[in-house]
Design an enzyme around this catalytic site. Structure first.
Site, short mmCIF file in Angstrom:
data_model
loop_
_atom_site.label_atom_id
_atom_site.label_comp_id
_atom_site.label_asym_id
_atom_site.label_seq_id
_atom_site.Cartn_x
_atom_site.Cartn_y
_atom_site.Cartn_z
N TYR A 6 -11.89 90.60 27.76
CA TYR A 6 -13.25 91.11 27.49
C TYR A 6 -13.73 91.64 28.83
CZ TYR A 6 -14.27 89.40 22.87
OH TYR A 6 -14.14 89.09 20.98
N LYS A 63 -22.66 56.67 27.23
CA LYS A 63 -23.46 57.62 26.67
C LYS A 63 -22.73 58.84 26.33
CE LYS A 63 -24.99 59.05 31.31
NZ LYS A 63 -26.05 58.95 32.27
C1 LIG Z 1 -25.45 58.54 33.48
C2 LIG Z 1 -26.15 57.26 34.35
C3 LIG Z 1 -25.00 56.45 35.06
C4 LIG Z 1 -23.44 56.82 35.18
O1 LIG Z 1 -23.33 57.74 36.07
P1 LIG Z 1 -21.99 58.07 36.46
O2 LIG Z 1 -22.17 59.04 37.83
O3 LIG Z 1 -21.37 58.80 35.43
O4 LIG Z 1 -21.27 56.78 37.03
C5 LIG Z 1 -25.53 55.30 35.28
N1 LIG Z 1 -26.86 55.06 35.39
C6 LIG Z 1 -27.71 56.07 34.89
C7 LIG Z 1 -29.18 55.77 34.84
C8 LIG Z 1 -27.28 57.04 34.16
O5 LIG Z 1 -28.14 58.07 33.86
#
Ligand SMILES: *Cc1c(COP(=O)(O)O)cnc(C)c1O
Length: 358
Positions: A255, A41
């Site tokens: 800044y 994702k």
């Molecule tokens: C993002 C996600 C993962 C992966 O999690 P990581 O901690 O990056 O390994 C797995 N399952 C679900 C439902 C997620 O939302």
């Protein structure tokens, strides 16, 4: 690639598909009998889905998870027809037919989503999410049990749940969620089960079930708060020194004048800022590395620039590249220094920087 190639003065992100493959193979080895999927994702956690998906396919991965429909369509186009693309955020009303026709497997997160899927595209592949303690997505265990017949009719490819506290493997919530997941699934039709993301995948056989779903670990981020995991860095983030200057006692830096030179110091002004994903939270805390020398951030990170203390970086010259993420500047250490988690650093990586595949 020489420093002068491509775009001088611009930050550069180098992605190593080989390192990604090695990390996936590490998780697959840990998974033993379970299927090892890959979560891709958010453009594969910022490293680029177009790089990640083919590399994972080549390594042997056949199951992919994304969050959004457009990500699912992009992933679908990059993986073989027999590979599965699971859509974690589920299916919005009216999207059922398009998703089924595109060969995307939605993770159904509510009774309404299950009913609509069954009505619109009966028999089309789906998965079901049961919430066991995150109060995020998924049916409650009670809803799942009440609708056991509908779940049977849907014949999901997978029932999954997600751990809230896996970054702390000893947290009692992990065992609680596992128990709820097992008790619920024991009273549902027998289908493959999945509970573990990166952290859970490394918590032993109790958490593996039939499939593990690592994300961050594939991209080199340690999934645990306290325990280091031997993963290869996948991303190298570098940016050039565009000016060197000397300051003396009392000169303020950046800044808000949040930093003052205590003595004569050499500063390196580097073309990397929060617009490139180097978080402002790294002000006075983050670091860059050049030829083994760690250079602390001085003052606030600004949009396009960061100022480093280069006093001890002998021989540093304008045009030299400074590493902010990579083998010399570990992702986990930089994330900690920037008061965040590796996920946020990676997914925030710049679209402005030059991208290179190693
Ligand atoms: C993002 C996600 C993962 C992966 O999690 P990581 O901690 O990056 O390994 C797995 N399952 C679900 C439902 C997620 O939302």
């Amino acid at each position: 690639m020489a420093d002068s190639d491509a775009a001088p003065g611009l930050a550069r992100i180098t992605v190593s598909p080989r390192a990604l493959q090695e990390n996936w193979l590490f998780f697959r080895a840990q998974a033993e009998g379970a299927v090892c999927a890959a979560v891709v994702k958010a453009d594969a956690y910022g490293i680029g889905l177009g790089i990640a998906a083919p590399a994972l396919v080549e390594a042997g991965c056949t199951d992919f998870f994304v969050a959004h429909r457009h990500e699912a369509l992009a992933a679908r186009a990059l993986v073989p027809a027999e590979a599965r693309v699971f859509l974690l955020n589920g299916v919005m009303p009216g999207e059922e037919l398009a998703l089924a026709q595109a060969g995307i497997v939605p993770v159904l997160n509510s009774v309404g989503q299950m009913e609509r899927w069954q009505a619109a595209v009966p028999g089309a592949p789906c998965a079901v999410h049961v919430d066991t303690g995150m109060s995020r997505l998924g049916l409650t265990p009670e809803e799942a049990l009440e609708r056991a017949e509908l779940i049977e009719a849907l014949a999901p490819q997978l029932i999954l749940s997600h751990l809230a506290c896996a970054s702390a493997p000893d947290h009692p919530k992990n065992a609680m969620q596992r128990a709820v997941f097992m008790e619920t699934c024991a009273r549902l039709p027998v289908v493959p089960l999945s509970l573990a993301a990166s952290a859970g995948a490394l918590m032993g056989p109790d958490y593996r079930f039939d499939m593990v779903r690592p994300g961050i670990g594939l991209y080199g981020g340690g999934p645990f708060d306290a325990v280091a995991v031997p993963l290869r860095p996948v991303v190298r983030l570098e940016a050039p020194v565009i000016q060197l200057r000397d300051v003396g006692p009392g000169d303020t830096i950046g800044y808000g004048s949040t930093r003052e030179a205590d003595r004569r110091r050499r500063l390196a002004v580097v073309a990397l800022g929060y617009a490139d994903g180097f978080l402002r939270a790294g002000s006075n805390r983050g670091f860059g590395v050049v030829r083994g020398t760690v250079m602390p951030v001085m003052g606030r990170v600004s949009m396009d620039l960061v100022i480093l203390d280069a006093t001890s970086a002998r021989g540093l010259a304008e045009g030299d590249m400074v590493e902010f993420l990579g083998p010399a500047a570990p992702l986990d250490a930089q994330a900690q220094a920037c008061d965040t988690i590796p996920y946020e650093l990676l997914t925030g990586l710049s679209r402005r920087a030059a991208r290179v595949v190693a």
